[in-house]
Enzyme design. Structure first.
Site, PDB file in Angstrom:
ATOM      1  N   GLU A  38      63.707  45.000  54.035  1.00  0.00           N
ATOM      2  CA  GLU A  38      63.104  44.827  52.721  1.00  0.00           C
ATOM      3  C   GLU A  38      63.623  45.846  51.710  1.00  0.00           C
ATOM      4  OE1 GLU A  38      58.615  45.170  51.297  1.00  0.00           O
ATOM      5  OE2 GLU A  38      59.012  44.438  53.294  1.00  0.00           O
ATOM      6  N   ASP A  39      63.765  47.091  52.140  1.00  0.00           N
ATOM      7  CA  ASP A  39      64.055  48.153  51.173  1.00  0.00           C
ATOM      8  C   ASP A  39      65.509  48.607  51.136  1.00  0.00           C
ATOM      9  OD1 ASP A  39      61.411  47.991  50.743  1.00  0.00           O
ATOM     10  OD2 ASP A  39      60.860  49.783  51.848  1.00  0.00           O
TER      11      ASP A  39
END
Length: 747
Positions: A92-93
Site C-alpha cells: 500500500e505505501d
C-alpha cells in the site's frame, strides 16, 4: 554506518531490538521454527519503509513489528501470519506490488498481504467510507483464509493503542469503526481479550471524562472487591483441594466499556451494577475424556457451598458457542448477599476463550473438528452475503453485523437435528436457512407442534417444522420480519427480480394507455402521473402499474388534460415558494465552504441557530459528547457520540465526521426528557415541581406521571441550557425522599 546521524543510529537500534523481541517471542511458541523467512520479511519491509515516520514520530517499521508481535503473542499464529503482518503495509505505501511479494515469499503470504491491502475506488463509490469497501474486500479474502482477518484485528488493535497521536476527527472515525465492526468481529472469532481492549480504547476516546470517572470508581472499590473475592473463594479452594484437582482461581472485573454500556441501557448509576466481579476457575482435567465431567463435578461441589441461581446455569460445555467458546457459567449467592458469577473452564477451554479460533490449531492433533464446522458455516454465510452485492455501504455493514455477531440459539428440526441460528431469528429465517425453495414457498410453521405465523420469534430449544405451499410467493413485508442476512439477501433478490418483470409489464400498460389518450410518452408526462400517485420514483411507479397496484383511469386522464387555469395557479405558488428557497440556497454555500475537517468545529449559540442541525435521533444538548457529520447537502448535523445512527455513520462515512466542541454560554434552551421513578406519597409532585421551577429556575414544558400500586413513574420535559443543568436537576431530584431513580432519557 559511518555517515548516519545519532538519531538514525538510535532508530536503527530501536528497530533491531524490537525485531529481536519478536523473534524471541516466536521461538518461545510451539510453532515450527522458521526464523529465516521471518527475518527475510523483516529485512524486506525495513528496506521498503526506510526513512518513513509515523504521525507519532517513530520509524514506520515499528508499526508492522508491533502488529507481528500481537499476531504472535496475543493471537498465537505462526510464521506465515507473522511474515504477512510484517509486510502488510508494503504494497500500500511503497512501490512494491503483490506480484513482487509472491515472487519472493510465495503465493500464501502474498494472498494474505493482498487481502490486507486497502482498495482504491470501490464498489460503493466515493460516497461511502473506504472503510466499508476495505471491509468487504477483507471478508472476501477472509472466506479463503481466516488469518487475514486475524492480522487485520491485530493491526487495528495497534492503531487503537497509538490513537492518541491522531487528529480528533480521525479518532472518532477510527474509534467508531472499531466499536461497530472490529470489536464484534474479534468477539465472533473468540478473541475476548482483544475485543475487551478494543472496546475500552474506543470508549476512552469517545467519552474521555466518563472513562476516567468509571476508572476512578473501579480503583476506589478495588480493595473491597479483593476482600469479597478472597472470602468467597476460600471455601471453594478447600473443596477443590479435597477433589485433588490442579486449578487456579482468577477474579474477572467487568470492563469499563461494558460497565458504561450497562449503565446506559439499564439507566442505573455505577453503584447499582452488581456483577462487577466474576470468578473464574481454570483447572487441568485428570484426562481429556473426563474434561466435561470435571466441569460438572466442580459445579456440584461448589453449589453445595453456595446456593446457585435456578435460572442462571449457562452450559456452553455441551453446546459450545459458534465462536468455539466453552465454559460452564453458574451464578451463586455469596455470603454478602450478592450474586457472583462463576465460570468453570479447563485450561484448553480457557485458551480457546482468550485466543479464539487460533487456539484450535494448537489442539488440532486431537480433534478440533466440530468447532471447525461452525467456522466453516460462518465463512459460508459471509460468502453468500458477498455473492449478492448490496448497493449501499450501510446496508452491507448492517447485514454483516446482523449475522456475524448475534448471539446464537439452538433449534431442532422435526427429525431432531440441531441447527444453530442467530438470536431473534424468526420461523421465516429458519425456512431460508434450510433451503431457498423452502423459504420462498413457506406459508407458516409449527413450533413445538403448535401453528405459528412466519414472523414468530424462535427460542432456544424449539423444534420447528416448516409448512410450504406451491402457490406461495415471496411477499414484500417478509423483508421486515426476516432477521438473518441470508434470508434478507434472498428475499431482496427475489423481490428485485419480480419488480423488474412488473416494470416491464408496467411500461407496456402505460404506453398503451398514453397511446389511447393520444399523449406522447415523455419524461414530463410520466413525472406528472408519478406525482399524482405519490410514487417515490419512476421505477416504483411502473412496477406498481405492472403489479396492478395502480390502475390507470379517469384521474390520470384529467391530470393529463388539466385545464390551463389550474396550471397557471400552480406556477404562481411554485414560483413564489421556490424563489425564496433558491435565494437562501445561493447565500448558504458561501458560509459553508470553509469547513476544514482537520480542525475542531466550535459550536456557538449563533452557529447552532443558523448553521448546524441537532440530530432528531438523539437530541444532543450542549455538554454532551458529540460529533459533527456533513450530510449530502453539505449541512452539518450534530449527533451524540454514542447515538446508534452516529455509530453507523462513523463506520460507513468516516471521512465526513468532524470533531466538535461546545462553546455555549447558557443563552439557548434545549428540550430534554427526565424519567423519574419512586414510591408514591402525598405532595410528591409538589416537591418535584418546587425543585425544578423554584430552586433551579427551569421551565417545565410537559409533565406526565402515573401511579400503580404505590409506585409512581413519570416523564418530565424541560427546557435546559446544557448537560450541566440536567445533572443538577437529576442530583437535586434524587435528594427528594421517596424518589429512587432519576435519569435523562432520549424520548
Amino acid at each position: 554506518m559511518d555517515n548516519l546521524s545519532p538519531k538514525e543510529i538510535a532508530d536503527e537500534e530501536m528497530i533491531n531490538q524490537a525485531f529481536q523481541e519478536l523473534l524471541n517471542d516466536y521461538l518461545a511458541t510451539k510453532h515450527r521454527k522458521r526464523v529465516e523467512i521471518i527475518t527475510k520479511a523483516f529485512n524486506f519491509a525495513n528496506q521498503a519503509h526506510k526513512g518513513i515516520k509515523r504521525r507519532s514520530g517513530e520509524p514506520y517499521i515499528m508499526h508492522p513489528i508491533a502488529v507481528a508481535k500481537i499476531v504472535c503473542n496475543e493471537i498465537g499464529l505462526g510464521s506465515t501470519s507473522i511474515c504477512a503482518a510484517l509486510l502488510h503495509d508494503v504494497v500500500e505505501d511503497t512501490d512494491y506490488t503483490v506480484e513482487d511479494i509472491e515472487n519472493i515469499f510465495g503465493p500464501k503470504i502474498a494472498q494474505i498481504v493482498d487481502g490486507l491491502t486497502k482498495i482504491s475506488g470501490g464498489i460503493f463509490g466515493d460516497r461511502a467510507s473506504a472503510q466499508a469497501e476495505n471491509f468487504k474486500k477483507l471478508l472476501l479474502t477472509m472466506s479463503n483464509d481466516i488469518r487475514v482477518i486475524l492480522i487485520k484485528i491485530a493491526d487495528r488493535l495497534h492503531n487503537m493503542r497509538t490513537l492518541g497521536s491522531m487528529l480528533p476527527n480521525k479518532q472518532f472515525k477510527i474509534a467508531g469503526e472499531t466499536l461497530y465492526i472490529y470489536a464484534p468481529l474479534a468477539n465472533r472469532l473468540g478473541l475476548y481479550k482483544i475485543k475487551t481492549e478494543l472496546e475500552n480504547l474506543s470508549f476512552k476516546y469517545e467519552h474521555p471524562e466518563e472513562y476516567v470517572e468509571i476508572e476512578e470508581k473501579l480503583n476506589a472499590t478495588a480493595a473491597e472487591r479483593d476482600k469479597v473475592f478472597n472470602d468467597f473463594t476460600a471455601p471453594i479452594r478447600t473443596q477443590l483441594d479435597k477433589m485433588g484437582l490442579k486449578y487456579r482461581i482468577l477474579a474477572r472485573v467487568k470492563s469499563i466499556y461494558s460497565i458504561w454500556n450497562k449503565m446506559q441501557t439499564k439507566h442505573v448509576p455505577f453503584e447499582e451494577i452488581y456483577d462487577l466481579l466474576a470468578v473464574r476457575i481454570i483447572f487441568e482435567p485428570r484426562n481429556q475424556e473426563e474434561e466435561l465431567n470435571d466441569c460438572f463435578d466442580i459445579y456440584v461441589s461448589i453449589s453445595k457451598i453456595y446456593k446457585p441461581h435456578p435460572d442462571r446455569l449457562r452450559d456452553w460445555v455441551s453446546h459450545p458457542k459458534a465462536n468455539g467458546y466453552q465454559a460452564l457459567h453458574v451464578t451463586l449467592m455469596g455470603n454478602n448477599g450478592q450474586w457472583i458469577e462463576v465460570q468453570i473452564r479447563s485450561e484448553r477451554m480457557n485458551d480457546v476463550a482468550e485466543q479464539g479460533f487460533a487456539a484450535h490449531w494448537k489442539y488440532k492433533e486431537g480433534g478440533g473438528s466440530e468447532d471447525e464446522g461452525e467456522l466453516e458455516k460462518w465463512l459460508k454465510t459471509i460468502k453468500e452475503i458477498l455473492d449478492d452485492p448490496q448497493p449501499d455501504a450501510i446496508d452491507f455493514l448492517d447485514t454483516i453485523k446482523l449475522n456475524l455477531f448475534a448471539s446464537e440459539i439452538f433449534v431442532f428440526t422435526p427429525k431432531g437435528e440441531l441447527k444453530t441460528m442467530p438470536q431473534n431469528s424468526t420461523a421465516l429465517d429458519f425456512a431460508f436457512s434450510l433451503h431457498t425453495d423452502i423459504g420462498s414457498h413457506c406459508i407458516g410453521a409449527k413450533v413445538n407442534h403448535k401453528l405459528v405465523p412466519l414472523s414468530h420469534k424462535l427460542q432456544s430449544g424449539d423444534q420447528v417444522e416448516i409448512l410450504t405451499s406451491k402457490s406461495q410467493r415471496v411477499q414484500p413485508q417478509w423483508e421486515v420480519f426476516a432477521t438473518t442476512a441470508r434470508a434478507r439477501a434472498k428475499i431482496a433478490a427475489i423481490l428485485r427480480k419480480e419488480r423488474k418483470v412488473n416494470q416491464k409489464i408496467g411500461e407496456e400498460l402505460l404506453s398503451e394507455f398514453l397511446k389511447k389518450e393520444e399523449v406522447r410518452p415523455d419524461e414530463v408526462v410520466i413525472e406528472k402521473l408519478r406525482k399524482l400517485h405519490n410514487s417515490k420514483n419512476e421505477e416504483e411507479f411502473l412496477a406498481a402499474i405492472g403489479s396492478k397496484a395502480i390502475v390507470l383511469g379517469d384521474a390520470d386522464r384529467n391530470e393529463l388534460k388539466e385545464k390551463q387555469t389550474s396550471n397557471w395557479k400552480k406556477y404562481l405558488t411554485f414560483s413564489f415558494g421556490n424563489n425564496t428557497k433558491e435565494k437562501q440556497e445561493e447565500k448558504e454555500p458561501q458560509e459553508k465552504e470553509t469547513i476544514n475537517p482537520k480542525q475542531i468545529l466550535k459550536l456557538t449559540e449563533e452557529s447552532l441557530q443558523k448553521k448546524y442541525i441537532m440530530a432528531e435521533c438523539c437530541h444532543p444538548i450542549p455538554g454532551d459528547d458529540v460529533l459533527g457529520y456533513i450530510d449530502e447537502n453539505n449541512r452539518i448535523i450534530i449527533h451524540k457520540r454514542q447515538c446508534p445512527v452516529a455509530a453507523k455513520l462513523k463506520s460507513s462515512y468516516g471521512n465526513r465526521i468532524l470533531a466538535t466542541e461546545w462553546d455555549t454560554h447558557k443563552e439557548l434552551s434545549f428540550l430534554v426528557y427526565v424519567y423519574i421513578k419512586g414510591i408514591d406519597s402525598m405532595g410528591l409532585l409538589n416537591e418535584v415541581t418546587q425543585v425544578i421551577s423554584r430552586q433551579l429556575n427551569v421551565n417545565i414544558r410537559k409533565l406526565a406521571i402515573e401511579t400503580n400500586d404505590g409506585i409512581f413513574e413519570g416523564k418530565i420535559q424541560l427546557w435546559v441550557h446544557d448537560a450541566e443543568d440536567v445533572r443538577a436537576i437529576c442530583n437535586n431530584l434524587k435528594k427528594i425522599q421517596n424518589i429512587k431513580q432519576v435519569t435523562r432519557v432520549e424520548e
